[in-house]
Design an enzyme around this catalytic site. Structure first.
Site, short mmCIF file in Angstrom:
data_model
loop_
_atom_site.label_atom_id
_atom_site.label_comp_id
_atom_site.label_asym_id
_atom_site.label_seq_id
_atom_site.Cartn_x
_atom_site.Cartn_y
_atom_site.Cartn_z
N LYS A 76 0.86 -1.19 0.00
CA LYS A 76 0.00 0.00 0.00
C LYS A 76 0.89 1.23 0.00
O LYS A 76 1.92 1.26 0.68
CB LYS A 76 -0.90 -0.03 1.24
CG LYS A 76 -1.92 1.11 1.28
CD LYS A 76 -2.87 0.97 2.47
CE LYS A 76 -3.91 2.09 2.51
NZ LYS A 76 -4.86 1.95 3.64
N SER A 151 -9.90 2.28 2.69
CA SER A 151 -8.97 3.01 1.85
C SER A 151 -7.98 2.10 1.11
O SER A 151 -7.37 2.54 0.14
CB SER A 151 -8.18 4.01 2.69
OG SER A 151 -7.37 3.32 3.64
N SER A 175 -10.27 -0.16 6.93
CA SER A 175 -9.70 -0.08 5.58
C SER A 175 -9.00 -1.32 5.04
O SER A 175 -8.65 -1.36 3.87
CB SER A 175 -8.74 1.09 5.48
OG SER A 175 -9.46 2.28 5.33
N1 GLN Z 1 -13.38 4.68 6.11
C1 GLN Z 1 -12.76 5.13 7.33
C2 GLN Z 1 -12.31 6.55 7.19
O1 GLN Z 1 -12.50 7.12 6.16
C3 GLN Z 1 -11.61 4.21 7.70
C4 GLN Z 1 -10.40 4.45 6.91
C5 GLN Z 1 -9.27 3.56 7.32
O2 GLN Z 1 -9.46 2.54 7.98
N2 GLN Z 1 -8.07 3.97 6.95
O3 GLN Z 1 -11.76 7.13 8.10
#
Ligand code: GLN
Length: 482
Positions: A76, A151, A175
């Site tokens: 990532k 994400s 995410s």
């Molecule tokens: N969807 C959540 C956010 O936007 C979690 C994102 C994540 O786990 N990095 O904060």
């Protein structure tokens, strides 16, 4: 080869049926073929990948190979990797070539794994759909009209489309698990502190945790064996004896007590998801597990609590992006304050700015007690709910997401709807407990559905055991869209 498990690939490499150089070349070719459509990778660097493969082939030749030596892994783009563009999905870091390796990258390098490329992601890991990346949206390989989740959407897409055997992700509120569910793959967020956050670009430090994304639970176990371990450079890293996460994979599930939180089986879950979860539970009961109802009365508060705490920490973490030390700097400005302002105005996207505004607000003098402190207290109550539930059951199951993948553009104009994607996942980040998602079927329009398996602290091996036993009697994890 593209559908092979990590174990199978290791055997093929050891038996010289294929070299790491050939394997890496094949995956690079596949990325070239499919990435223009999916946009799962931000950076591919054939030169570095093939140099690593050559080194891995030498290790294999002299009998020094470990379980991941010579195997391509996608990283990532939140993990700093020496010599690689490391963008975190943002214009702010669109020119940043990392001078050092993150702890996780170091561990993969030491294991002889190949970095096959840096995957696309929501900007600074903020999002549930991979629509906030400066480098463009990622598509769901099962249906290119759908989001891959976020994400870690690039990672999930890349594994699902077999552009890489496995990938890393990070999980602050869901995410790893949410995109894994929406793309039909497996992913685990380990107990907070098991995976080093050194060189993993910070979003919300008390919630962020790296973890593996792969086709199966067995692959996840092998990846966790490499990813976890104490790191002096991360002040929240845990000092524990090394554990073999594959050690319990073969255990039978007889006597296992699965808790089903009544709050998770209330309204909000779509019918297609409910149906698939019910079928997965039938499978688990056939394997010898029993299900009991448990209650997590404060769990429904996870989303509001998360959306106070995560932005608060983000607003502090993102203050380092000021155009002075590294990354983007506005080309024209009048003085220092103007340089800061223009750099941040131009360098950050809308969602990141929204989080910085919320975070600054909840930490401000007049509102700190009402929001930030209150959220911290609720965070503790949510953890207590789970602690009590684990006195009655071994594991908790439910859906990973309330619906299958939604359409691109469907929620990008409505942040609250987008935030609700993490309704089941964010509690595990607030408590620091491990949680994973595995594929259990398909809903409308053939879009994948994930089962959420949550455990108490350090129960990764047991969770992987349950997932593996389920995967031995089902084949959802073997299905690929292309
Ligand atoms: N969807 C959540 C956010 O936007 C979690 C994102 C994540 O786990 N990095 O904060």
């Amino acid at each position: 080869m593209f559908n092979a498990s990590l174990k199978q690939l290791a055997v093929q490499l050891a038996e010289k049926k294929i070299s790491s150089t050939e394997l890496t070349t094949e995956f690079l070719r596949r990325i070239k073929q499919f990435n223009p459509e999916y946009n799962a990778f931000i950076t591919v660097n054939e030169e570095i990948s093939l140099a690593q493969a050559k080194a891995a082939d030498k290790m294999i030749a002299v009998g020094q190979a470990g379980p991941l030596t010579g195997i391509p892994i996608a990283q990532k783009d939140i993990f700093c990797a020496k010599g690689w563009l490391t963008t975190c999905g943002s214009k702010m870091l669109s020119n940043f070539v990392s001078p050092y390796d993150a702890g996780v990258i170091e561990r993969f390098n030491q294991a002889g794994a190949i970095n096959i490329g840096k995957t696309n992601m929501d900007e600074f890991a903020m999002g549930s759909s991979n629509e906030t990346s400066y480098f463009g949206i990622v598509k769901n390989p099962w249906d290119v009209a759908a989001v891959p989740g976020g994400s870690s959407g690039g990672a999930a897409c890349a594994v699902a489309a077999r552009l890489t055997p496995a990938a890393t992700g990070t999980d602050t509120g869901g995410s790893i698990r949410q995109p894994a569910a929406l793309c039909g793959i497996s992913g685990i967020k380990p107990t907070y502190g098991l995976v080093s956050r050194y060189g993993m670009i910070a979003f919300a430090s008390s919630l962020d945790q790296g973890g593996p994304m792969a086709k199966s639970a067995e692959d996840l176990a092998l990846l966790l064996n490499v990813m976890t371990g104490f790191d002096l450079r991360d002040s929240t890293s845990l000092q524990r004896d090394a554990e073999d996460y594959a050690q319990d994979l073969q255990k039978p599930l007889a006597g296992l007590r699965i808790g089903l939180p009544k709050e998770y089986f209330a309204e909000g879950m779509s019918q297609e998801v409910a149906r698939a979860i019910e079928q997965a539970l039938v499978e688990c009961r056939k394997l010898g597990a029993q299900t009991i109802e448990v209650s997590l009365p404060n769990a429904p508060l996870s989303i509001p609590v998360y959306y106070v705490l995560a932005p608060a920490e983000a607003s502090s973490n993102l203050s380092r992006f000021d155009g002075v030390r590294y990354g983007y700097r506005a080309p024209a400005y009048s003085d220092l304050a103007d340089m800061y302002r223009k750099t941040r105005t131009q360098g950050f996207g809308a969602e990141v700015k929204r989080r910085i505004l919320i975070g600054t607000y909840v930490l401000s003098h007049g509102y700190y007690d009402a929001y930030y402190i209150k959220a911290q207290k609720l965070r503790r109550l949510i953890a207590q709910d789970f602690a009590e539930a684990y006195e009655r059951c071994d594991i908790i199951m439910g859906p990973t997401t309330p619906t299958v993948a939604f359409n691109l553009g469907e929620k990008s104009g409505d942040p609250i709807q987008m935030y609700l994607s993490d309704i089941y996942t964010s509690a595990a980040n607030l408590t620091g407990m491990p949680a994973m998602s595995i594929p259990i079927g398909f809903g409308d329009k053939n879009r994948p559905i994930g089962l959420h398996i949550m455990g108490n602290y350090f129960k990764e091996a047991q969770m992987l055991n349950i997932a593996h036993q389920y995967q031995l009697v089902t084949d959802w994890h073997l299905k690929s869209p292309v």
